[in-house]
Write a protein that holds these residues in place. Structure first.
Motif, PDB file in Angstrom:
ATOM      1  N   GLU A  14       0.934  -1.380  -0.060  1.00  0.00           N
ATOM      2  CA  GLU A  14       0.166  -0.014   0.043  1.00  0.00           C
ATOM      3  C   GLU A  14       0.987   1.249   0.039  1.00  0.00           C
ATOM      4  OE1 GLU A  14      -2.816  -0.123   3.172  1.00  0.00           O
ATOM      5  OE2 GLU A  14      -3.804  -1.868   2.370  1.00  0.00           O
ATOM      6  N   VAL A  15       2.144   1.072   0.502  1.00  0.00           N
ATOM      7  CA  VAL A  15       2.690   2.607   0.635  1.00  0.00           C
ATOM      8  C   VAL A  15       4.202   2.460  -0.197  1.00  0.00           C
ATOM      9  CG1 VAL A  15       3.863   4.110   2.125  1.00  0.00           C
ATOM     10  CG2 VAL A  15       1.957   2.633   2.937  1.00  0.00           C
ATOM     11  N   ARG A  16       4.998   1.623   0.185  1.00  0.00           N
ATOM     12  CA  ARG A  16       6.538   1.579  -0.478  1.00  0.00           C
ATOM     13  C   ARG A  16       7.007   0.017  -0.063  1.00  0.00           C
ATOM     14  NH1 ARG A  16       6.123   4.886   3.413  1.00  0.00           N
ATOM     15  NH2 ARG A  16       6.986   4.512   5.297  1.00  0.00           N
ATOM     16  N   PHE A  17       7.939  -0.280  -0.807  1.00  0.00           N
ATOM     17  CA  PHE A  17       8.664  -1.767  -0.489  1.00  0.00           C
ATOM     18  C   PHE A  17       9.910  -1.483   0.093  1.00  0.00           C
ATOM     19  CE2 PHE A  17      11.371  -4.987  -2.101  1.00  0.00           C
ATOM     20  CZ  PHE A  17      10.848  -6.137  -1.869  1.00  0.00           C
ATOM     21  N   SER A  18      10.001  -2.001   1.360  1.00  0.00           N
ATOM     22  CA  SER A  18      11.128  -1.918   2.125  1.00  0.00           C
ATOM     23  C   SER A  18      12.219  -2.935   1.755  1.00  0.00           C
ATOM     24  CB  SER A  18      10.786  -2.331   3.792  1.00  0.00           C
ATOM     25  OG  SER A  18       9.909  -1.285   4.104  1.00  0.00           O
ATOM     26  N   VAL A  19      13.210  -2.527   1.356  1.00  0.00           N
ATOM     27  CA  VAL A  19      14.503  -3.596   0.783  1.00  0.00           C
ATOM     28  C   VAL A  19      15.268  -3.823   2.116  1.00  0.00           C
ATOM     29  CG1 VAL A  19      16.565  -3.556  -0.712  1.00  0.00           C
ATOM     30  CG2 VAL A  19      14.424  -2.168  -1.302  1.00  0.00           C
ATOM     31  N   SER A  51      11.076   1.290 -13.955  1.00  0.00           N
ATOM     32  CA  SER A  51      11.978   2.194 -13.374  1.00  0.00           C
ATOM     33  C   SER A  51      11.529   2.571 -12.051  1.00  0.00           C
ATOM     34  CB  SER A  51      11.981   3.533 -14.044  1.00  0.00           C
ATOM     35  OG  SER A  51      13.065   4.235 -13.543  1.00  0.00           O
ATOM     36  N   PHE A  52      12.215   1.901 -11.093  1.00  0.00           N
ATOM     37  CA  PHE A  52      12.120   2.047  -9.483  1.00  0.00           C
ATOM     38  C   PHE A  52      13.078   3.243  -8.930  1.00  0.00           C
ATOM     39  CE2 PHE A  52      10.687  -2.530  -9.665  1.00  0.00           C
ATOM     40  CZ  PHE A  52       9.276  -2.075  -9.848  1.00  0.00           C
ATOM     41  N   GLY A  53      12.234   4.001  -8.007  1.00  0.00           N
ATOM     42  CA  GLY A  53      13.138   5.069  -7.387  1.00  0.00           C
ATOM     43  C   GLY A  53      13.586   4.504  -5.849  1.00  0.00           C
ATOM     44  N   PHE A  54      14.850   4.063  -5.772  1.00  0.00           N
ATOM     45  CA  PHE A  54      15.218   3.703  -4.551  1.00  0.00           C
ATOM     46  C   PHE A  54      15.550   4.935  -3.707  1.00  0.00           C
ATOM     47  CE2 PHE A  54      15.502  -0.333  -6.509  1.00  0.00           C
ATOM     48  CZ  PHE A  54      15.594  -1.322  -5.523  1.00  0.00           C
ATOM     49  N   TRP A  71       6.935   2.412  -7.548  1.00  0.00           N
ATOM     50  CA  TRP A  71       6.332   0.815  -6.866  1.00  0.00           C
ATOM     51  C   TRP A  71       4.817   0.770  -6.871  1.00  0.00           C
ATOM     52  CZ3 TRP A  71       7.789  -3.641  -6.103  1.00  0.00           C
ATOM     53  CH2 TRP A  71       7.143  -4.531  -5.107  1.00  0.00           C
ATOM     54  N   ARG A  72       4.084   1.602  -6.671  1.00  0.00           N
ATOM     55  CA  ARG A  72       2.601   1.545  -6.605  1.00  0.00           C
ATOM     56  C   ARG A  72       1.953   1.175  -7.773  1.00  0.00           C
ATOM     57  NH1 ARG A  72      -0.359   0.281  -3.830  1.00  0.00           N
ATOM     58  NH2 ARG A  72      -2.132   1.804  -4.123  1.00  0.00           N
ATOM     59  N   ALA A  77      -0.554  -2.842 -11.445  1.00  0.00           N
ATOM     60  CA  ALA A  77      -0.262  -3.628 -12.651  1.00  0.00           C
ATOM     61  C   ALA A  77      -0.351  -5.179 -12.355  1.00  0.00           C
ATOM     62  CB  ALA A  77       1.044  -3.133 -13.492  1.00  0.00           C
ATOM     63  N   LYS A  78       0.378  -5.667 -11.298  1.00  0.00           N
ATOM     64  CA  LYS A  78       0.417  -6.940 -11.267  1.00  0.00           C
ATOM     65  C   LYS A  78      -0.638  -7.599 -10.325  1.00  0.00           C
ATOM     66  CE  LYS A  78       4.214  -7.357 -13.715  1.00  0.00           C
ATOM     67  NZ  LYS A  78       4.260  -8.022 -14.990  1.00  0.00           N
TER      68      LYS A  78
END
Length: 119
Positions: A14-19, A51-54, A71-72, A77-78
């Motif tokens: 829902e927000v961002r992907f923690s790496v 294109s992902f913004g880290f 990411w969102r 899309a998936k």
């Protein structure tokens, strides 16, 4: 360099992907070159380049790396949901200019049996 696999949390979806910090430090830290943001092209299983913004924290001892930009849109899309899995695979593809591939794994019920399917 190693791949990593992560089960998505509600925040990841829902927000961002923690790496994972350890993976980040071993595989991406040097590419940031003292900055706190990095655009990274990543190929998905269909061959489409995302294109992902880290980004990382600029203060403190812990980087807390996340993917926010792009990411969102990928999640929508998936059709990702908490519990789905993501695998980041290190891959040099001179044709697309990507160094990473992202795979999505979903639980699929097939003939009464749960199996993992890559999408």
């Amino acid at each position: 360099m190693a791949n990593f696999r992560k089960t998505l949390s509600e925040t990841d979806v829902e927000v961002r992907f923690s790496v994972p910090s350890k993976w980040f430090e071993e595989n991406l830290f040097s590419r940031f070159e003292g900055k706190n943001k990095l655009d990274l092209p990543v190929k998905d299983l269909s061959g489409e380049v995302q294109s992902f913004g880290f980004s990382v924290r600029t203060k403190g001892n812990h980087f807390k790396p996340v993917i926010s930009r792009g990411w969102r849109q990928f999640v929508r899309a998936k059709g990702l949901k908490p519990g789905n899995k993501i695998i980041f695979v290190i891959e040099n593809d001179p044709e697309t200019g990507t160094g990473y591939k992202v795979e999505v794994i979903k639980e699929i019920r097939l003939f009464g049996t749960d199996i993992e399917g890559r999408v």
